[in-house]
Design a protein around this motif. Structure first.
Motif, mmCIF file in Angstrom:
data_model
loop_
_atom_site.group_PDB
_atom_site.id
_atom_site.type_symbol
_atom_site.label_atom_id
_atom_site.label_comp_id
_atom_site.label_asym_id
_atom_site.label_seq_id
_atom_site.Cartn_x
_atom_site.Cartn_y
_atom_site.Cartn_z
ATOM 1 N N ALA A 77 0.841 -1.202 0.000
ATOM 2 C CA ALA A 77 0.000 0.000 0.000
ATOM 3 C C ALA A 77 0.877 1.254 0.000
ATOM 4 O O ALA A 77 0.653 2.193 -0.772
ATOM 5 N N ILE A 78 1.901 1.249 0.859
ATOM 6 C CA ILE A 78 2.771 2.422 0.948
ATOM 7 C C ILE A 78 3.502 2.642 -0.381
ATOM 8 O O ILE A 78 3.574 3.760 -0.903
ATOM 9 N N LEU A 79 4.005 1.548 -0.939
ATOM 10 C CA LEU A 79 4.724 1.645 -2.214
ATOM 11 C C LEU A 79 3.811 2.188 -3.320
ATOM 12 O O LEU A 79 4.184 3.092 -4.077
ATOM 13 N N LEU A 80 2.578 1.653 -3.392
ATOM 14 C CA LEU A 80 1.648 2.089 -4.439
ATOM 15 C C LEU A 80 1.282 3.558 -4.272
ATOM 16 O O LEU A 80 1.191 4.312 -5.257
ATOM 17 N N LEU A 81 1.070 3.986 -3.019
ATOM 18 C CA LEU A 81 0.719 5.392 -2.798
ATOM 19 C C LEU A 81 1.874 6.297 -3.210
ATOM 20 O O LEU A 81 1.662 7.365 -3.797
ATOM 21 N N ALA A 82 3.105 5.877 -2.918
ATOM 22 C CA ALA A 82 4.269 6.682 -3.307
ATOM 23 C C ALA A 82 4.361 6.782 -4.827
ATOM 24 O O ALA A 82 4.615 7.858 -5.384
ATOM 25 N N ILE A 83 4.120 5.661 -5.510
ATOM 26 C CA ILE A 83 4.162 5.676 -6.977
ATOM 27 C C ILE A 83 3.059 6.590 -7.521
ATOM 28 O O ILE A 83 3.281 7.374 -8.441
ATOM 29 N N ALA A 84 1.869 6.507 -6.902
ATOM 30 C CA ALA A 84 0.752 7.328 -7.372
ATOM 31 C C ALA A 84 1.044 8.820 -7.181
ATOM 32 O O ALA A 84 0.734 9.643 -8.049
ATOM 33 N N ALA A 85 1.667 9.181 -6.054
ATOM 34 C CA ALA A 85 2.010 10.584 -5.812
ATOM 35 C C ALA A 85 3.003 11.057 -6.877
ATOM 36 O O ALA A 85 2.851 12.146 -7.457
ATOM 37 N N ALA A 86 4.000 10.231 -7.148
ATOM 38 C CA ALA A 86 4.996 10.596 -8.163
ATOM 39 C C ALA A 86 4.332 10.720 -9.529
ATOM 40 O O ALA A 86 4.640 11.628 -10.311
ATOM 41 N N ALA A 87 3.385 9.825 -9.823
ATOM 42 C CA ALA A 87 2.686 9.868 -11.110
ATOM 43 C C ALA A 87 1.896 11.167 -11.240
ATOM 44 O O ALA A 87 1.837 11.767 -12.320
ATOM 45 N N GLY A 88 1.312 11.631 -10.129
ATOM 46 C CA GLY A 88 0.560 12.893 -10.156
ATOM 47 C C GLY A 88 1.464 14.056 -10.532
ATOM 48 O O GLY A 88 1.139 14.875 -11.406
ATOM 49 N N VAL A 89 2.624 14.135 -9.902
ATOM 50 C CA VAL A 89 3.565 15.219 -10.177
ATOM 51 C C VAL A 89 4.024 15.149 -11.640
ATOM 52 O O VAL A 89 4.064 16.156 -12.345
ATOM 53 N N LEU A 90 4.319 13.938 -12.076
ATOM 54 C CA LEU A 90 4.799 13.743 -13.449
ATOM 55 C C LEU A 90 3.722 14.136 -14.464
ATOM 56 O O LEU A 90 4.017 14.749 -15.501
ATOM 57 N N GLU A 91 2.479 13.801 -14.140
ATOM 58 C CA GLU A 91 1.377 14.116 -15.048
ATOM 59 C C GLU A 91 1.223 15.639 -15.193
ATOM 60 O O GLU A 91 0.894 16.143 -16.263
ATOM 61 N N ARG A 92 1.510 16.380 -14.131
ATOM 62 C CA ARG A 92 1.401 17.829 -14.219
ATOM 63 C C ARG A 92 2.556 18.401 -15.049
ATOM 64 O O ARG A 92 2.382 19.279 -15.877
ATOM 65 N N ARG A 93 3.747 17.822 -14.824
ATOM 66 C CA ARG A 93 4.934 18.405 -15.478
ATOM 67 C C ARG A 93 5.140 17.864 -16.891
ATOM 68 O O ARG A 93 5.572 18.596 -17.773
#
Ligand SMILES: Nc1nc2c(c(=O)[nH]1)N[C@H]1C(S)=C(S)[C@@H](COP(=O)(O)O)O[C@H]1N2
Ligand SMILES: [Mo]
Length: 512
Positions: A77-93
Protein backbone atom coordinates in the motif's frame (compact mmCIF):
# COMPACT_ATOMS: atom_id res chain seq x y z
CA UNK A 1 7.12 31.28 -8.61
CA UNK A 2 9.16 28.37 -7.17
CA UNK A 3 6.89 28.09 -4.18
CA UNK A 4 3.80 28.33 -6.41
CA UNK A 5 5.14 25.45 -8.48
CA UNK A 6 5.89 23.49 -5.32
CA UNK A 7 2.37 23.91 -4.05
CA UNK A 8 1.01 22.85 -7.47
CA UNK A 9 3.24 19.76 -7.26
CA UNK A 10 1.79 19.01 -3.86
CA UNK A 11 -1.74 19.31 -5.23
CA UNK A 12 -0.78 17.11 -8.19
CA UNK A 13 0.73 14.47 -5.86
CA UNK A 14 -2.47 14.55 -3.81
CA UNK A 15 -4.56 14.18 -6.98
CA UNK A 16 -2.41 11.19 -8.02
CA UNK A 17 -2.94 9.53 -4.64
CA UNK A 18 -6.68 10.30 -4.78
CA UNK A 19 -6.95 8.75 -8.26
CA UNK A 20 -5.13 5.63 -7.05
CA UNK A 21 -7.27 5.29 -3.91
CA UNK A 22 -10.48 5.62 -5.93
CA UNK A 23 -9.21 3.10 -8.51
CA UNK A 24 -8.04 0.63 -5.84
CA UNK A 25 -11.29 0.94 -3.88
CA UNK A 26 -13.48 0.32 -6.93
CA UNK A 27 -11.13 -2.48 -8.03
CA UNK A 28 -11.50 -4.17 -4.64
CA UNK A 29 -15.28 -3.80 -4.83
CA UNK A 30 -15.30 -5.33 -8.33
CA UNK A 31 -13.18 -8.20 -7.02
CA UNK A 32 -15.47 -8.82 -4.06
CA UNK A 33 -18.44 -9.12 -6.42
CA UNK A 34 -17.07 -10.99 -9.44
CA UNK A 35 -13.62 -12.46 -8.68
CA UNK A 36 -12.78 -12.74 -4.95
CA UNK A 37 -9.25 -14.08 -5.36
CA UNK A 38 -8.36 -11.49 -8.03
CA UNK A 39 -8.30 -8.48 -5.71
CA UNK A 40 -5.83 -6.08 -7.39
CA UNK A 41 -4.01 -5.79 -4.10
CA UNK A 42 -3.78 -9.53 -3.57
CA UNK A 43 -2.75 -10.06 -7.18
CA UNK A 44 0.18 -7.65 -6.92
CA UNK A 45 1.09 -8.96 -3.46
CA UNK A 46 0.89 -12.56 -4.66
CA UNK A 47 3.10 -11.70 -7.62
CA UNK A 48 5.67 -10.29 -5.19
CA UNK A 49 5.53 -13.44 -3.02
CA UNK A 50 6.01 -15.61 -6.10
CA UNK A 51 9.10 -13.74 -7.27
CA UNK A 52 10.63 -13.30 -3.79
CA UNK A 53 13.97 -15.11 -3.28
CA UNK A 54 14.07 -17.83 -0.57
CA UNK A 55 15.77 -15.54 1.96
CA UNK A 56 12.96 -13.04 1.32
CA UNK A 57 10.36 -15.51 2.57
CA UNK A 58 12.57 -16.44 5.49
CA UNK A 59 13.22 -12.84 6.42
CA UNK A 60 9.53 -11.96 6.25
CA UNK A 61 8.63 -14.92 8.45
CA UNK A 62 11.29 -14.14 11.04
CA UNK A 63 10.40 -10.45 11.14
CA UNK A 64 6.66 -10.66 11.13
CA UNK A 65 5.93 -14.27 12.12
CA UNK A 66 2.62 -15.43 10.79
CA UNK A 67 1.70 -11.74 10.37
CA UNK A 68 3.97 -11.51 7.35
CA UNK A 69 0.96 -11.11 5.05
CA UNK A 70 -0.41 -8.08 6.87
CA UNK A 71 3.07 -6.53 6.78
CA UNK A 72 3.40 -7.28 3.07
CA UNK A 73 0.01 -5.67 2.33
CA UNK A 74 0.92 -2.53 4.30
CA UNK A 75 4.25 -2.37 2.45
CA UNK A 76 2.52 -2.71 -0.93
CA UNK A 77 0.00 0.00 0.00
CA UNK A 78 2.77 2.42 0.95
CA UNK A 79 4.72 1.64 -2.21
CA UNK A 80 1.65 2.09 -4.44
CA UNK A 81 0.72 5.39 -2.80
CA UNK A 82 4.27 6.68 -3.31
CA UNK A 83 4.16 5.68 -6.98
CA UNK A 84 0.75 7.33 -7.37
CA UNK A 85 2.01 10.58 -5.81
CA UNK A 86 5.00 10.60 -8.16
CA UNK A 87 2.69 9.87 -11.11
CA UNK A 88 0.56 12.89 -10.16
CA UNK A 89 3.57 15.22 -10.18
CA UNK A 90 4.80 13.74 -13.45
CA UNK A 91 1.38 14.12 -15.05
CA UNK A 92 1.40 17.83 -14.22
CA UNK A 93 4.93 18.41 -15.48
CA UNK A 94 5.22 15.94 -18.38
CA UNK A 95 1.82 14.62 -19.47
CA UNK A 96 0.93 11.93 -20.31
CA UNK A 97 3.68 10.15 -18.30
CA UNK A 98 1.71 10.16 -15.05
CA UNK A 99 -1.22 8.45 -16.78
CA UNK A 100 1.17 5.98 -18.35
CA UNK A 101 2.48 4.99 -14.90
CA UNK A 102 -0.99 4.61 -13.36
CA UNK A 103 -2.16 2.66 -16.41
CA UNK A 104 1.00 0.56 -16.25
CA UNK A 105 0.14 -0.55 -12.70
CA UNK A 106 -3.28 -1.61 -13.95
CA UNK A 107 -1.70 -3.55 -16.82
CA UNK A 108 0.66 -5.35 -14.40
CA UNK A 109 -2.37 -6.30 -12.29
CA UNK A 110 -4.29 -7.56 -15.35
CA UNK A 111 -1.36 -9.64 -16.61
CA UNK A 112 -0.56 -11.16 -13.21
CA UNK A 113 -4.23 -11.94 -12.52
CA UNK A 114 -4.48 -13.82 -15.83
CA UNK A 115 -1.37 -15.90 -15.13
CA UNK A 116 -2.38 -17.02 -11.60
CA UNK A 117 -3.21 -20.72 -11.39
CA UNK A 118 -6.83 -20.14 -10.35
CA UNK A 119 -7.51 -17.54 -13.08
CA UNK A 120 -10.80 -17.45 -15.02
CA UNK A 121 -12.28 -14.97 -17.53
CA UNK A 122 -13.33 -12.51 -14.81
CA UNK A 123 -9.95 -12.49 -13.07
CA UNK A 124 -8.55 -9.49 -14.98
CA UNK A 125 -11.69 -7.39 -14.37
CA UNK A 126 -10.80 -5.93 -10.93
CA UNK A 127 -7.32 -4.80 -12.00
CA UNK A 128 -8.74 -3.41 -15.25
CA UNK A 129 -11.34 -1.37 -13.33
CA UNK A 130 -8.70 -0.17 -10.85
CA UNK A 131 -6.32 0.92 -13.61
CA UNK A 132 -8.95 2.58 -15.80
CA UNK A 133 -10.53 4.52 -12.92
CA UNK A 134 -7.12 5.70 -11.69
CA UNK A 135 -6.03 6.84 -15.18
CA UNK A 136 -9.26 8.73 -15.94
CA UNK A 137 -9.53 10.35 -12.50
CA UNK A 138 -5.86 11.34 -12.46
CA UNK A 139 -6.06 12.74 -16.00
CA UNK A 140 -9.16 14.85 -15.26
CA UNK A 141 -7.93 16.26 -11.95
CA UNK A 142 -4.50 17.14 -13.20
CA UNK A 143 -5.67 18.59 -16.54
CA UNK A 144 -7.75 20.97 -14.47
CA UNK A 145 -4.73 21.82 -12.35
CA UNK A 146 -2.61 22.43 -15.44
CA UNK A 147 -5.17 24.72 -17.07
CA UNK A 148 -5.46 26.96 -14.05
CA UNK A 149 -1.71 26.77 -13.46
CA UNK A 150 -1.13 28.10 -16.96
CA UNK A 151 -3.77 30.83 -16.63
CA UNK A 152 -2.71 32.13 -13.22
CA UNK A 153 0.63 30.63 -12.19
CA UNK A 154 0.95 32.67 -8.96
CA UNK A 155 -2.59 32.04 -7.75
CA UNK A 156 -2.20 28.87 -5.69
CA UNK A 157 -5.38 29.25 -3.68
CA UNK A 158 -7.89 30.13 -6.42
CA UNK A 159 -11.26 28.44 -6.81
CA UNK A 160 -10.02 25.86 -9.37
CA UNK A 161 -7.28 24.72 -7.05
CA UNK A 162 -9.80 24.41 -4.31
CA UNK A 163 -11.96 22.44 -6.72
CA UNK A 164 -9.14 20.01 -7.41
CA UNK A 165 -8.53 19.66 -3.70
CA UNK A 166 -12.22 19.07 -3.03
CA UNK A 167 -12.56 16.51 -5.83
CA UNK A 168 -9.42 14.73 -4.63
CA UNK A 169 -10.91 14.57 -1.15
CA UNK A 170 -14.14 13.15 -2.50
CA UNK A 171 -12.24 10.55 -4.56
CA UNK A 172 -10.33 9.41 -1.45
CA UNK A 173 -13.54 9.11 0.59
CA UNK A 174 -15.41 7.22 -2.16
CA UNK A 175 -12.40 4.93 -2.71
CA UNK A 176 -12.16 4.19 1.01
CA UNK A 177 -15.90 3.52 1.23
CA UNK A 178 -15.68 1.15 -1.74
CA UNK A 179 -12.81 -0.72 -0.03
CA UNK A 180 -14.84 -1.00 3.19
CA UNK A 181 -17.86 -2.08 1.14
CA UNK A 182 -15.79 -4.78 -0.57
CA UNK A 183 -14.83 -6.19 2.83
CA UNK A 184 -18.53 -6.32 3.76
CA UNK A 185 -19.45 -8.04 0.48
CA UNK A 186 -16.67 -10.57 1.06
CA UNK A 187 -17.81 -11.19 4.61
CA UNK A 188 -21.33 -11.90 3.41
CA UNK A 189 -20.16 -14.20 0.63
CA UNK A 190 -18.02 -16.57 2.71
CA UNK A 191 -19.65 -19.46 0.88
CA UNK A 192 -17.15 -22.03 2.07
CA UNK A 193 -17.56 -21.09 5.71
CA UNK A 194 -21.35 -21.61 5.62
CA UNK A 195 -20.94 -25.00 3.92
CA UNK A 196 -18.25 -25.89 6.43
CA UNK A 197 -20.40 -25.17 9.50
CA UNK A 198 -23.19 -27.34 8.12
CA UNK A 199 -20.86 -30.27 7.39
CA UNK A 200 -20.90 -33.52 9.40
CA UNK A 201 -17.70 -35.54 9.33
CA UNK A 202 -17.84 -39.33 8.92
CA UNK A 203 -16.80 -41.35 11.97
CA UNK A 204 -13.33 -42.89 11.71
CA UNK A 205 -13.02 -46.64 11.14
CA UNK A 206 -9.65 -46.65 12.91
CA UNK A 207 -8.14 -44.20 15.40
CA UNK A 208 -4.76 -43.56 17.00
CA UNK A 209 -5.42 -43.28 20.74
CA UNK A 210 -3.98 -40.35 22.70
CA UNK A 211 -2.66 -41.77 26.01
CA UNK A 212 -3.39 -39.60 29.06
CA UNK A 213 0.31 -39.69 29.92
CA UNK A 214 1.15 -37.88 26.65
CA UNK A 215 0.16 -34.62 28.34
CA UNK A 216 2.34 -33.46 31.25
CA UNK A 217 -0.02 -30.54 31.89
CA UNK A 218 2.72 -28.06 32.78
CA UNK A 219 1.85 -24.37 32.73
CA UNK A 220 3.46 -22.66 29.74
CA UNK A 221 4.33 -25.93 27.99
CA UNK A 222 2.78 -26.35 24.52
CA UNK A 223 -0.20 -28.75 24.89
CA UNK A 224 0.44 -32.08 23.18
CA UNK A 225 -2.55 -31.45 20.86
CA UNK A 226 -2.56 -27.92 19.46
CA UNK A 227 -6.02 -26.29 19.28
CA UNK A 228 -6.79 -25.41 15.64
CA UNK A 229 -7.13 -21.74 16.57
CA UNK A 230 -3.51 -21.72 17.84
CA UNK A 231 -2.10 -23.80 14.97
CA UNK A 232 0.55 -21.91 12.99
CA UNK A 233 -0.40 -20.96 9.45
CA UNK A 234 2.00 -20.67 6.52
CA UNK A 235 1.00 -20.36 2.88
CA UNK A 236 1.39 -18.15 -0.16
CA UNK A 237 -2.36 -17.34 -0.36
CA UNK A 238 -3.10 -13.66 0.31
CA UNK A 239 -6.80 -14.40 -0.14
CA UNK A 240 -7.75 -17.75 1.38
CA UNK A 241 -9.20 -20.01 -1.35
CA UNK A 242 -12.93 -20.68 -0.88
CA UNK A 243 -13.55 -24.22 -2.08
CA UNK A 244 -17.01 -25.76 -2.04
CA UNK A 245 -16.87 -29.51 -1.33
CA UNK A 246 -19.75 -30.07 -3.78
CA UNK A 247 -17.60 -28.85 -6.68
CA UNK A 248 -14.28 -30.15 -5.33
CA UNK A 249 -12.60 -33.11 -6.96
CA UNK A 250 -9.18 -34.73 -6.89
CA UNK A 251 -7.53 -35.97 -10.05
CA UNK A 252 -4.69 -38.50 -9.82
CA UNK A 253 -2.83 -38.58 -13.11
CA UNK A 254 0.58 -38.60 -14.76
CA UNK A 255 2.71 -41.74 -14.55
CA UNK A 256 -0.21 -44.00 -13.65
CA UNK A 257 -1.86 -46.96 -15.30
CA UNK A 258 -5.27 -45.64 -14.50
CA UNK A 259 -6.31 -42.03 -14.04
CA UNK A 260 -8.52 -41.63 -10.93
CA UNK A 261 -11.01 -38.84 -10.26
CA UNK A 262 -12.51 -38.58 -6.80
CA UNK A 263 -15.38 -36.33 -5.67
CA UNK A 264 -16.13 -35.23 -2.10
CA UNK A 265 -18.90 -37.84 -1.87
CA UNK A 266 -16.50 -40.54 -3.09
CA UNK A 267 -13.95 -39.45 -0.51
CA UNK A 268 -16.23 -39.40 2.55
CA UNK A 269 -17.69 -42.78 1.56
CA UNK A 270 -14.24 -44.41 2.00
CA UNK A 271 -13.12 -45.85 5.35
CA UNK A 272 -11.68 -42.96 7.36
CA UNK A 273 -8.63 -43.08 9.58
CA UNK A 274 -7.89 -40.69 12.41
CA UNK A 275 -4.22 -40.23 13.25
CA UNK A 276 -2.22 -37.76 15.29
CA UNK A 277 0.64 -36.06 13.51
CA UNK A 278 2.94 -33.13 14.11
CA UNK A 279 3.30 -30.69 11.23
CA UNK A 280 6.38 -28.49 11.10
CA UNK A 281 7.50 -25.79 8.72
CA UNK A 282 10.98 -25.89 7.20
CA UNK A 283 11.24 -22.18 8.08
CA UNK A 284 10.94 -22.97 11.80
CA UNK A 285 13.97 -21.51 13.59
CA UNK A 286 15.58 -23.26 16.56
CA UNK A 287 13.17 -22.55 19.43
CA UNK A 288 10.51 -21.39 16.95
CA UNK A 289 6.77 -21.99 16.98
CA UNK A 290 6.01 -22.90 13.33
CA UNK A 291 4.98 -26.35 14.54
CA UNK A 292 1.80 -27.94 15.82
CA UNK A 293 0.16 -31.29 16.45
CA UNK A 294 -3.40 -32.24 15.55
CA UNK A 295 -5.74 -35.18 15.19
CA UNK A 296 -6.23 -35.55 11.43
CA UNK A 297 -9.13 -37.43 9.88
CA UNK A 298 -8.85 -38.69 6.33
CA UNK A 299 -8.16 -41.41 3.83
CA UNK A 300 -4.71 -42.98 3.43
CA UNK A 301 -3.19 -41.64 0.20
CA UNK A 302 -1.67 -45.09 -0.25
CA UNK A 303 -5.16 -46.53 -0.89
CA UNK A 304 -5.87 -43.97 -3.62
CA UNK A 305 -2.50 -44.40 -5.32
CA UNK A 306 -3.07 -48.14 -5.28
CA UNK A 307 -6.09 -47.58 -7.50
CA UNK A 308 -4.15 -45.36 -9.91
CA UNK A 309 -1.17 -47.78 -10.06
CA UNK A 310 1.92 -45.59 -10.48
CA UNK A 311 4.28 -46.89 -13.15
CA UNK A 312 7.72 -48.25 -12.18
CA UNK A 313 9.61 -45.13 -13.33
CA UNK A 314 7.68 -42.74 -11.02
CA UNK A 315 9.46 -41.48 -7.89
CA UNK A 316 7.56 -38.33 -6.90
CA UNK A 317 4.03 -37.00 -6.48
CA UNK A 318 3.56 -33.33 -7.29
CA UNK A 319 0.44 -32.27 -5.40
CA UNK A 320 -1.31 -29.18 -6.75
CA UNK A 321 -3.39 -26.74 -4.74
CA UNK A 322 -6.33 -24.91 -6.32
CA UNK A 323 -4.26 -21.71 -5.97
CA UNK A 324 -1.27 -23.02 -7.92
CA UNK A 325 0.96 -24.01 -4.97
CA UNK A 326 2.71 -27.34 -5.52
CA UNK A 327 4.66 -29.75 -3.29
CA UNK A 328 7.01 -32.55 -4.36
CA UNK A 329 6.58 -35.60 -2.12
CA UNK A 330 8.66 -38.77 -2.53
CA UNK A 331 6.29 -41.43 -3.92
CA UNK A 332 7.64 -43.81 -1.29
CA UNK A 333 6.44 -41.63 1.60
CA UNK A 334 2.92 -41.88 0.15
CA UNK A 335 2.96 -45.64 -0.45
CA UNK A 336 4.89 -47.04 2.54
CA UNK A 337 3.29 -48.01 5.87
CA UNK A 338 3.08 -44.49 7.29
CA UNK A 339 -0.16 -42.58 7.81
CA UNK A 340 0.04 -40.19 4.84
CA UNK A 341 -3.49 -38.80 4.69
CA UNK A 342 -5.76 -36.94 2.36
CA UNK A 343 -7.25 -35.13 5.35
CA UNK A 344 -10.72 -33.63 5.76
CA UNK A 345 -10.78 -33.18 9.54
CA UNK A 346 -8.64 -31.48 12.18
CA UNK A 347 -9.21 -32.08 15.90
CA UNK A 348 -12.70 -33.44 15.29
CA UNK A 349 -13.90 -30.59 13.06
CA UNK A 350 -13.83 -30.07 9.28
CA UNK A 351 -10.51 -28.47 8.30
CA UNK A 352 -10.50 -24.75 9.06
CA UNK A 353 -10.62 -22.80 5.78
CA UNK A 354 -7.13 -21.38 6.32
CA UNK A 355 -5.81 -24.90 6.99
CA UNK A 356 -6.99 -26.26 3.63
CA UNK A 357 -10.77 -26.80 3.66
CA UNK A 358 -12.13 -29.07 2.33
CA UNK A 359 -9.14 -31.35 1.68
CA UNK A 360 -5.40 -31.20 2.36
CA UNK A 361 -2.45 -33.57 2.63
CA UNK A 362 -0.63 -34.50 5.85
CA UNK A 363 2.48 -36.69 5.61
CA UNK A 364 4.42 -37.67 8.76
CA UNK A 365 8.19 -37.23 8.51
CA UNK A 366 8.29 -34.43 5.93
CA UNK A 367 8.28 -30.64 6.25
CA UNK A 368 5.03 -28.97 5.17
CA UNK A 369 6.44 -27.39 2.02
CA UNK A 370 7.05 -30.79 0.39
CA UNK A 371 3.99 -32.61 1.68
CA UNK A 372 1.14 -30.72 3.34
CA UNK A 373 -0.67 -29.19 0.33
CA UNK A 374 -3.84 -27.38 1.40
CA UNK A 375 -6.89 -27.00 -0.88
CA UNK A 376 -5.43 -29.93 -2.83
CA UNK A 377 -7.04 -30.79 -6.19
CA UNK A 378 -4.48 -32.83 -8.10
CA UNK A 379 -1.90 -35.53 -7.47
CA UNK A 380 0.45 -35.64 -10.44
CA UNK A 381 2.57 -38.78 -10.34
CA UNK A 382 5.92 -37.85 -11.87
CA UNK A 383 9.70 -37.83 -11.35
CA UNK A 384 12.11 -35.53 -9.49
CA UNK A 385 14.09 -35.37 -12.74
CA UNK A 386 11.09 -33.89 -14.56
CA UNK A 387 9.14 -31.62 -12.20
CA UNK A 388 9.70 -29.51 -9.10
CA UNK A 389 7.57 -28.01 -6.33
CA UNK A 390 6.84 -24.35 -5.60
CA UNK A 391 9.62 -23.83 -3.06
CA UNK A 392 12.15 -26.03 -4.85
CA UNK A 393 12.14 -23.69 -7.83
CA UNK A 394 12.89 -20.92 -5.30
CA UNK A 395 16.01 -22.53 -3.89
CA UNK A 396 14.69 -24.91 -1.22
CA UNK A 397 15.59 -28.58 -1.19
CA UNK A 398 13.52 -30.92 -3.41
CA UNK A 399 13.04 -33.43 -0.57
CA UNK A 400 12.39 -32.25 2.97
CA UNK A 401 12.72 -34.91 5.70
CA UNK A 402 12.13 -33.35 9.14
CA UNK A 403 15.29 -32.85 11.21
CA UNK A 404 15.71 -33.87 14.85
CA UNK A 405 14.92 -30.92 17.14
CA UNK A 406 13.93 -29.93 20.66
CA UNK A 407 12.64 -26.75 22.25
CA UNK A 408 12.50 -25.25 25.74
CA UNK A 409 9.04 -23.83 26.55
CA UNK A 410 9.38 -23.37 30.34
CA UNK A 411 10.75 -21.16 31.70
CA UNK A 412 10.22 -18.54 29.00
CA UNK A 413 13.25 -16.50 28.02
CA UNK A 414 13.30 -13.42 30.22
CA UNK A 415 10.78 -14.90 32.71
CA UNK A 416 11.12 -14.02 36.41
CA UNK A 417 12.13 -17.17 38.26
CA UNK A 418 12.61 -17.22 42.02
CA UNK A 419 15.26 -19.42 43.62
CA UNK A 420 14.08 -22.85 44.74
CA UNK A 421 12.51 -25.86 43.10
CA UNK A 422 11.05 -25.21 39.66
CA UNK A 423 10.51 -27.06 36.35
CA UNK A 424 12.19 -26.93 32.97
CA UNK A 425 10.01 -28.34 30.18
CA UNK A 426 9.64 -28.44 26.43
CA UNK A 427 8.92 -30.55 23.37
CA UNK A 428 11.11 -32.66 21.06
CA UNK A 429 10.45 -34.21 17.66
CA UNK A 430 11.68 -35.93 14.59
CA UNK A 431 8.42 -36.93 12.96
CA UNK A 432 8.11 -40.52 11.76
CA UNK A 433 11.45 -41.35 13.40
CA UNK A 434 10.61 -40.64 17.04
CA UNK A 435 12.52 -39.38 20.07
CA UNK A 436 14.15 -41.67 22.63
CA UNK A 437 15.51 -39.07 25.02
CA UNK A 438 16.06 -35.41 25.83
CA UNK A 439 18.94 -34.04 27.89
CA UNK A 440 19.27 -30.67 29.56
CA UNK A 441 22.42 -28.80 30.45
CA UNK A 442 22.46 -25.95 32.95
CA UNK A 443 25.44 -23.61 32.57
CA UNK A 444 28.48 -25.83 32.07
CA UNK A 445 27.13 -28.72 34.15
CA UNK A 446 26.64 -32.31 33.10
CA UNK A 447 23.88 -33.20 30.62
CA UNK A 448 20.93 -34.48 32.66
CA UNK A 449 18.29 -36.79 31.21
CA UNK A 450 14.81 -35.21 31.21
CA UNK A 451 11.63 -37.19 31.86
CA UNK A 452 9.78 -37.93 28.60
CA UNK A 453 5.99 -37.96 28.45
CA UNK A 454 4.42 -40.98 26.72
CA UNK A 455 4.74 -40.40 22.98
CA UNK A 456 1.45 -40.67 21.06
CA UNK A 457 3.45 -42.21 18.20
CA UNK A 458 6.70 -41.64 16.35
CA UNK A 459 4.74 -39.20 14.15
CA UNK A 460 4.26 -36.69 16.95
CA UNK A 461 6.36 -34.49 19.15
CA UNK A 462 6.84 -35.55 22.75
CA UNK A 463 6.78 -33.38 25.85
CA UNK A 464 9.68 -33.51 28.34
CA UNK A 465 10.41 -32.04 31.75
CA UNK A 466 13.15 -31.81 34.36
CA UNK A 467 12.92 -30.58 37.96
CA UNK A 468 15.45 -27.86 38.75
CA UNK A 469 16.61 -26.43 42.03
CA UNK A 470 17.24 -22.92 40.77
CA UNK A 471 19.95 -20.92 42.52
CA UNK A 472 20.05 -17.13 42.28
CA UNK A 473 22.16 -15.63 39.53
CA UNK A 474 22.24 -15.79 35.75
CA UNK A 475 21.93 -19.21 34.11
CA UNK A 476 21.99 -20.65 30.62
CA UNK A 477 19.78 -23.66 29.88
CA UNK A 478 20.10 -25.76 26.73
CA UNK A 479 18.50 -28.96 25.52
CA UNK A 480 19.22 -31.64 22.96
CA UNK A 481 17.24 -34.66 21.81
CA UNK A 482 18.27 -38.16 20.82
CA UNK A 483 16.22 -39.87 18.14
CA UNK A 484 14.77 -43.37 18.22
CA UNK A 485 17.56 -44.38 15.86
CA UNK A 486 20.24 -43.15 18.30
CA UNK A 487 21.23 -39.91 16.60
CA UNK A 488 21.90 -36.98 18.97
CA UNK A 489 20.95 -33.47 17.90
CA UNK A 490 23.90 -31.60 16.45
CA UNK A 491 25.11 -28.40 18.11
CA UNK A 492 26.03 -27.09 14.66
CA UNK A 493 23.82 -24.08 13.93
CA UNK A 494 22.23 -24.01 10.47
CA UNK A 495 19.67 -21.52 9.11
CA UNK A 496 16.32 -22.88 7.82
CA UNK A 497 17.25 -22.52 4.12
CA UNK A 498 17.52 -24.76 2.18
CA UNK A 499 16.38 -27.83 4.17
CA UNK A 500 15.69 -26.97 7.83
CA UNK A 501 17.46 -25.43 10.84
CA UNK A 502 19.80 -27.29 13.22
CA UNK A 503 21.39 -26.45 16.57
CA UNK A 504 20.52 -26.57 20.28
CA UNK A 505 17.79 -24.39 21.77
CA UNK A 506 19.21 -22.27 24.55
CA UNK A 507 17.97 -19.59 26.90
CA UNK A 508 19.56 -17.34 29.46
CA UNK A 509 17.66 -16.17 32.52
CA UNK A 510 18.22 -14.51 35.85
CA UNK A 511 16.99 -16.23 39.02
CA UNK A 512 16.11 -13.79 41.81
N1 LIG B 1 -1.91 -24.52 -0.99
C1 LIG B 1 -0.87 -24.40 -0.17
N2 LIG B 1 -0.58 -25.41 0.67
C2 LIG B 1 0.47 -25.31 1.53
C3 LIG B 1 1.29 -24.16 1.51
C4 LIG B 1 0.97 -23.12 0.60
O1 LIG B 1 1.66 -22.09 0.51
N3 LIG B 1 -0.11 -23.27 -0.22
N4 LIG B 1 2.35 -24.07 2.39
C5 LIG B 1 2.89 -25.31 2.93
C6 LIG B 1 3.77 -25.07 4.05
S1 LIG B 1 5.24 -24.31 3.69
C7 LIG B 1 3.47 -25.48 5.32
S2 LIG B 1 4.63 -25.40 6.54
C8 LIG B 1 2.15 -26.02 5.66
C9 LIG B 1 1.53 -25.26 6.80
O2 LIG B 1 0.25 -25.75 7.06
P1 LIG B 1 -0.71 -24.95 8.06
O3 LIG B 1 -0.83 -23.56 7.54
O4 LIG B 1 -1.99 -25.69 8.11
O5 LIG B 1 0.00 -24.97 9.41
O6 LIG B 1 1.27 -25.95 4.56
C10 LIG B 1 1.82 -26.32 3.32
N5 LIG B 1 0.74 -26.34 2.36
MO1 LIG C 1 6.51 -24.31 5.59
Amino acid sequence: MASASRSLDLLAAGAGVAAAVLGAGLGELTAAVVAPTASPFAVIGGGMIDIAPPWGKDLAISWFGTNDKAALLVGIAILLLAIAAAAGVLERRRPPWGRVILGGLGVVGVVVSMTRADADVLSPAPSFVAGAVAVITGALLIARLRRTGAAAPEDTTGPSRRNVLAFSGIAVVVGALAAVGSAAVRGGAQAASAVRSALRLPTPATTTPVPAAAELGIDGLAPVITPAADFYRIDTALVVPQVDPSTWSLRIHGLVEEEVVLTWDDLVALPQRETVATLVCVSNEIGGDLIGTARWLGVPIRDLLERAKPTADADMVLSHSIDGFTASTPLEALTDERDALLAIGMNGEPLPIAHGFPVRMVVPGLYGYVSATKWVTELEVTQYAVAEGYWTSRGWSARGPVKLASRIDVPRAGARVTAGSTTIAGVAWQTHVGVSGVEVQIDDGAWQPAKLATAISSDTWVQWSLPWDATSGTHTIRCRATSATGETQTQQRAAPAPDGATGWDELTLTVA
